[in-house]
Design a protein around this motif. Structure first.
Motif, PDB file in Angstrom:
ATOM      1  N   SER A  27     -24.099  -6.742  17.230  1.00 32.04           N
ATOM      2  CA  SER A  27     -24.017  -7.432  18.512  1.00 32.04           C
ATOM      3  C   SER A  27     -22.932  -6.850  19.426  1.00 32.04           C
ATOM      4  N   LEU A  28     -22.192  -5.853  18.921  1.00 25.65           N
ATOM      5  CA  LEU A  28     -21.025  -5.354  19.630  1.00 25.65           C
ATOM      6  C   LEU A  28     -21.188  -3.890  20.032  1.00 25.65           C
ATOM      7  N   PRO A  29     -20.431  -3.425  21.036  1.00 26.92           N
ATOM      8  CA  PRO A  29     -20.499  -2.015  21.448  1.00 26.92           C
ATOM      9  C   PRO A  29     -19.644  -1.154  20.518  1.00 26.92           C
ATOM     10  N   VAL A  30     -20.233  -0.672  19.433  1.00 25.58           N
ATOM     11  CA  VAL A  30     -19.498   0.126  18.446  1.00 25.58           C
ATOM     12  C   VAL A  30     -19.767   1.606  18.685  1.00 25.58           C
ATOM     13  N   SER A  31     -18.800   2.441  18.287  1.00 26.40           N
ATOM     14  CA  SER A  31     -18.926   3.881  18.536  1.00 26.40           C
ATOM     15  C   SER A  31     -19.697   4.600  17.451  1.00 26.40           C
ATOM     16  N   GLY A  32     -19.721   4.028  16.244  1.00 24.70           N
ATOM     17  CA  GLY A  32     -20.418   4.680  15.146  1.00 24.70           C
ATOM     18  C   GLY A  32     -19.506   5.376  14.162  1.00 24.70           C
ATOM     19  N   ARG A  33     -18.264   5.626  14.522  1.00 22.88           N
ATOM     20  CA  ARG A  33     -17.336   6.181  13.539  1.00 22.88           C
ATOM     21  C   ARG A  33     -16.324   5.115  13.139  1.00 22.88           C
ATOM     22  N   LYS A  34     -15.629   5.375  12.001  1.00 27.11           N
ATOM     23  CA  LYS A  34     -14.732   4.375  11.436  1.00 27.11           C
ATOM     24  C   LYS A  34     -13.502   5.070  10.855  1.00 27.11           C
ATOM     25  N   PRO A  35     -12.350   4.402  10.817  1.00 21.33           N
ATOM     26  CA  PRO A  35     -11.184   4.986  10.153  1.00 21.33           C
ATOM     27  C   PRO A  35     -11.459   5.197   8.669  1.00 21.33           C
ATOM     28  N   LEU A  36     -11.022   6.320   8.130  1.00 18.65           N
ATOM     29  CA  LEU A  36     -11.293   6.644   6.731  1.00 18.65           C
ATOM     30  C   LEU A  36     -10.756   5.574   5.790  1.00 18.65           C
ATOM     31  N   THR A  37      -9.562   5.055   6.068  1.00 23.18           N
ATOM     32  CA  THR A  37      -8.970   4.058   5.166  1.00 23.18           C
ATOM     33  C   THR A  37      -9.671   2.714   5.237  1.00 23.18           C
ATOM     34  N   PHE A  38     -10.574   2.530   6.199  1.00 25.91           N
ATOM     35  CA  PHE A  38     -11.310   1.276   6.328  1.00 25.91           C
ATOM     36  C   PHE A  38     -12.740   1.372   5.780  1.00 25.91           C
ATOM     37  N   LEU A  39     -13.142   2.530   5.251  1.00 24.19           N
ATOM     38  CA  LEU A  39     -14.510   2.661   4.754  1.00 24.19           C
ATOM     39  C   LEU A  39     -14.730   1.791   3.522  1.00 24.19           C
ATOM     40  N   ASN A  40     -15.952   1.283   3.385  1.00 27.38           N
ATOM     41  CA  ASN A  40     -16.300   0.512   2.190  1.00 27.38           C
ATOM     42  C   ASN A  40     -17.142   1.372   1.246  1.00 27.38           C
ATOM     43  N   PRO A  41     -17.435   0.889   0.044  1.00 30.25           N
ATOM     44  CA  PRO A  41     -18.139   1.722  -0.938  1.00 30.25           C
ATOM     45  C   PRO A  41     -19.513   2.217  -0.514  1.00 30.25           C
ATOM     46  N   ASP A  42     -20.135   1.586   0.480  1.00 31.60           N
ATOM     47  CA  ASP A  42     -21.460   2.025   0.928  1.00 31.60           C
ATOM     48  C   ASP A  42     -21.396   3.113   1.996  1.00 31.60           C
ATOM     49  N   GLU A  43     -20.182   3.491   2.414  1.00 32.85           N
ATOM     50  CA  GLU A  43     -20.025   4.455   3.495  1.00 32.85           C
ATOM     51  C   GLU A  43     -19.472   5.770   2.973  1.00 32.85           C
ATOM     52  N   SER A  44     -19.599   6.821   3.768  1.00 33.87           N
ATOM     53  CA  SER A  44     -19.219   8.158   3.340  1.00 33.87           C
ATOM     54  C   SER A  44     -18.311   8.811   4.368  1.00 33.87           C
ATOM     55  N   VAL A  76       0.843  -1.191   0.000  1.00 28.48           N
ATOM     56  CA  VAL A  76       0.000   0.000   0.000  1.00 28.48           C
ATOM     57  C   VAL A  76       0.880   1.245   0.000  1.00 28.48           C
ATOM     58  N   SER A  77       0.493   2.268  -0.752  1.00 24.48           N
ATOM     59  CA  SER A  77       1.315   3.475  -0.840  1.00 24.48           C
ATOM     60  C   SER A  77       1.293   4.252   0.470  1.00 24.48           C
ATOM     61  N   VAL A  78       2.438   4.801   0.847  1.00 19.39           N
ATOM     62  CA  VAL A  78       2.537   5.611   2.053  1.00 19.39           C
ATOM     63  C   VAL A  78       1.656   6.846   1.925  1.00 19.39           C
ATOM     64  N   ALA A  79       1.666   7.476   0.751  1.00 16.06           N
ATOM     65  CA  ALA A  79       0.877   8.693   0.559  1.00 16.06           C
ATOM     66  C   ALA A  79      -0.609   8.420   0.737  1.00 16.06           C
ATOM     67  N   GLY A  80      -1.102   7.325   0.162  1.00 12.78           N
ATOM     68  CA  GLY A  80      -2.522   7.016   0.294  1.00 12.78           C
ATOM     69  C   GLY A  80      -2.934   6.779   1.727  1.00 12.78           C
ATOM     70  N   VAL A  81      -2.092   6.064   2.480  1.00 13.85           N
ATOM     71  CA  VAL A  81      -2.398   5.812   3.887  1.00 13.85           C
ATOM     72  C   VAL A  81      -2.380   7.101   4.677  1.00 13.85           C
ATOM     73  N   ALA A  82      -1.358   7.957   4.460  1.00 19.66           N
ATOM     74  CA  ALA A  82      -1.238   9.201   5.218  1.00 19.66           C
ATOM     75  C   ALA A  82      -2.388  10.150   4.920  1.00 19.66           C
ATOM     76  N   LEU A  83      -2.805  10.233   3.646  1.00 19.25           N
ATOM     77  CA  LEU A  83      -3.937  11.097   3.307  1.00 19.25           C
ATOM     78  C   LEU A  83      -5.223  10.644   3.996  1.00 19.25           C
ATOM     79  N   GLY A  84      -5.307   9.353   4.312  1.00 22.45           N
ATOM     80  CA  GLY A  84      -6.485   8.833   4.990  1.00 22.45           C
ATOM     81  C   GLY A  84      -6.336   8.706   6.491  1.00 22.45           C
ATOM     82  N   GLY A  85      -5.294   9.256   7.062  1.00 19.75           N
ATOM     83  CA  GLY A  85      -5.056   9.153   8.503  1.00 19.75           C
ATOM     84  C   GLY A  85      -4.068   8.053   8.804  1.00 19.75           C
ATOM     85  N   GLY A  86      -4.504   6.798   8.624  1.00 22.47           N
ATOM     86  CA  GLY A  86      -3.590   5.683   8.652  1.00 22.47           C
ATOM     87  C   GLY A  86      -3.367   5.021   9.995  1.00 22.47           C
TER      88      GLY A  86
END
Length: 442
Positions: free
Chosen positions: A391-408, A138-148
């Motif tokens: 089924s899990l205690p989730v916070s509702g937010r997600k890392p940008l680099t982990f988003l899937n096509p259905d998320e924004s 994975v490119s360093v630039a792509g990860v850094a632009l997304g937080g990483g």
């Protein structure tokens, strides 16, 4: 394949006179392969593919796209693609491969196309490390632009926290050097807000001392998952920032379920083995690859695929891993998922961070993955991911680099940060010359 109006086809075709790098248009041999993202389950019906020869080529492309009323989507090799590049000029930045290591200053200058593994290989002889993730390709630039998220994030925070400068091409097609002093708002947005504001052609980032590293994977049969989970929880409850531990539930086609613990420790072997001692009191494993290693060998721990393939993923951040959460994770087989990974966070992630994500206070990240072999399997994978998340205690937010096509972007950033990112977008790219994998407008 999308057909373009005649005038747009002419504008796209004139790309060949605007840039020096290869240009592929619909119908050209190799176009379909060139436009594909890393995740082959994502479609990218783009107007053209341009492989920039260098940063000047990127600038020429952006000027051409701006004058033609077209948009540019930059992807080194397509990791993180969401399908939102449809209709754009797809910019491949793999040839922007500059890599310079300054050991005395503990700094690296990294071109947009440089993969993480190459930085690690160059830094290792100097006893230094970047902030690599699980995959070396994975490119360093792509990860850094997304937080990483990195193996060493517990010790050093987001990958974006390490970035000290960006070389970019702006929406006017001008090359610029951006730092916190020269342009604080744009610098803030680029450090984790995605690629919606400019094309990053290179970045400068801090390297960290890593004179010693111990790490590897311990793998058991799936029937040992409850006791492995207990050991994982004990280890992570008191782990120092230098220790990172991930738990993996695995079920590959044609094989029995398995459970693994992946670990890295920025320090010596004796201390690492003491911290990981609960694993040694479990049943004998199927394999144990833990050893003293170089930081350039990190990609071998999880042995993620290095070639593109189809996949459906979903990530969540957990607010806790109590008895109930642990029980939910192990209550049923993960099939039809191939893997469910639980990453321990905490440490430096929780500290102040002048990035769009800010501090990451959730103690664990969950990443679920399956292969959509056919529509029925795809639906089953998504259903299993949804049921597990619910089924899990989730916070509702997600890392940008982990988003899937259905998320924004709203799934990654809080309301205040998202509005600030949108203000940066309006100021620096009001005409929408750039379209990232996850646009901040939606």
């Amino acid at each position: 394949m999308r057909r373009f109006p005649p005038d747009e086809e002419i504008l796209v075709d004139t790309l060949r006179s605007a840039v020096r790098g290869p240009v592929l248009l619909p119908g050209d041999p190799g176009f379909d392969a060139a436009r594909r993202p890393w995740n082959l389950a994502v479609e990218q019906p783009v107007a053209a593919v341009v492989e920039a020869a260098d940063a000047d080529d990127v600038a020429a492309l952006v000027r051409h796209a701006r004058s033609a009323g077209l948009s540019v989507s930059a992807q080194p090799n397509g990791h993180g693609a969401t399908g939102r590049a449809a209709g754009t000029i797809l910019l491949r930045t793999g040839r922007l491969d500059t890599l310079e290591i300054d050991p005395a200053a503990r700094r690296a200058r990294v071109g947009a196309g440089v993969p993480s593994g190459r930085v690690q290989a160059a830094a290792a002889p100097h006893g230094l490390t970047g902030l690599p993730g699980s995959s070396p390709v994975v490119s360093v630039a792509g990860v850094a632009l997304g937080g990483g998220l990195s193996w060493f994030g517990r010790a050093h925070g987001w990958v974006a926290d390490a970035v000290t400068a960006f070389d970019i091409v702006d929406a006017e097609g001008q090359r610029r050097h951006v730092t916190a002093g020269s342009d604080p708002e744009l610098f803030w947005a680029l450090r984790g807000g995605g690629g919606d504001f400019a094309v990053a052609t290179a970045l400068e980032l801090a390297l960290h001392p890593a004179p010693r590293l111990f790490g590897g994977r311990v793998l058991w049969a799936g029937g040992h998952a409850p006791e492995v989970m207990d050991a994982f929880r004990r280890i992570t409850a008191g782990a120092p920032d230098e220790l990172t531990v991930w738990l993996d539930l695995l079920h590959f086609p044609g094989a029995d379920p398995m459970v693994a613990v992946d670990a890295t420790y920025l320090g010596g072997e004796d201390a690492a083995r003491d911290l990981l001692a609960p694993l040694d009191r479990l049943a004998p494993p199927l394999s144990d690859s833990r050893r003293v290693m170089a930081v350039s060998e990190l990609g071998g721990i999880t042995a993620e695929p290095t070639d593109p393939g189809p996949g459906l993923s979903r990530a969540e951040l957990l607010t806790e891993l109590d008895d109930a959460a642990a029980k939910s994770l192990l209550a049923d087989p993960i099939a039809p998922l191939l893997s469910v990974q639980l990453r321990h966070l905490g440490g430096a992630f929780t500290r102040p961070s002048d990035t769009p994500q800010g501090p990451l206070t959730e103690p664990y990240a969950l990443y679920m993955f399956g292969i959509p072999a056919d529509p029925a399997t795809a639906a089953a994978v998504a259903g299993r991911q949804r049921a597990l998340a619910e089924s899990l205690p989730v916070s509702g937010r997600k890392p940008l680099t982990f988003l899937n096509p259905d998320e924004s972007a709203a799934d990654a950033f809080g309301p205040a940060a998202l509005e600030r990112l949108r203000a940066v977008k309006r100021r620096y790219d009001p005409n929408g010359v750039f379209r990232s994998n996850v646009p901040v407008g939606g």
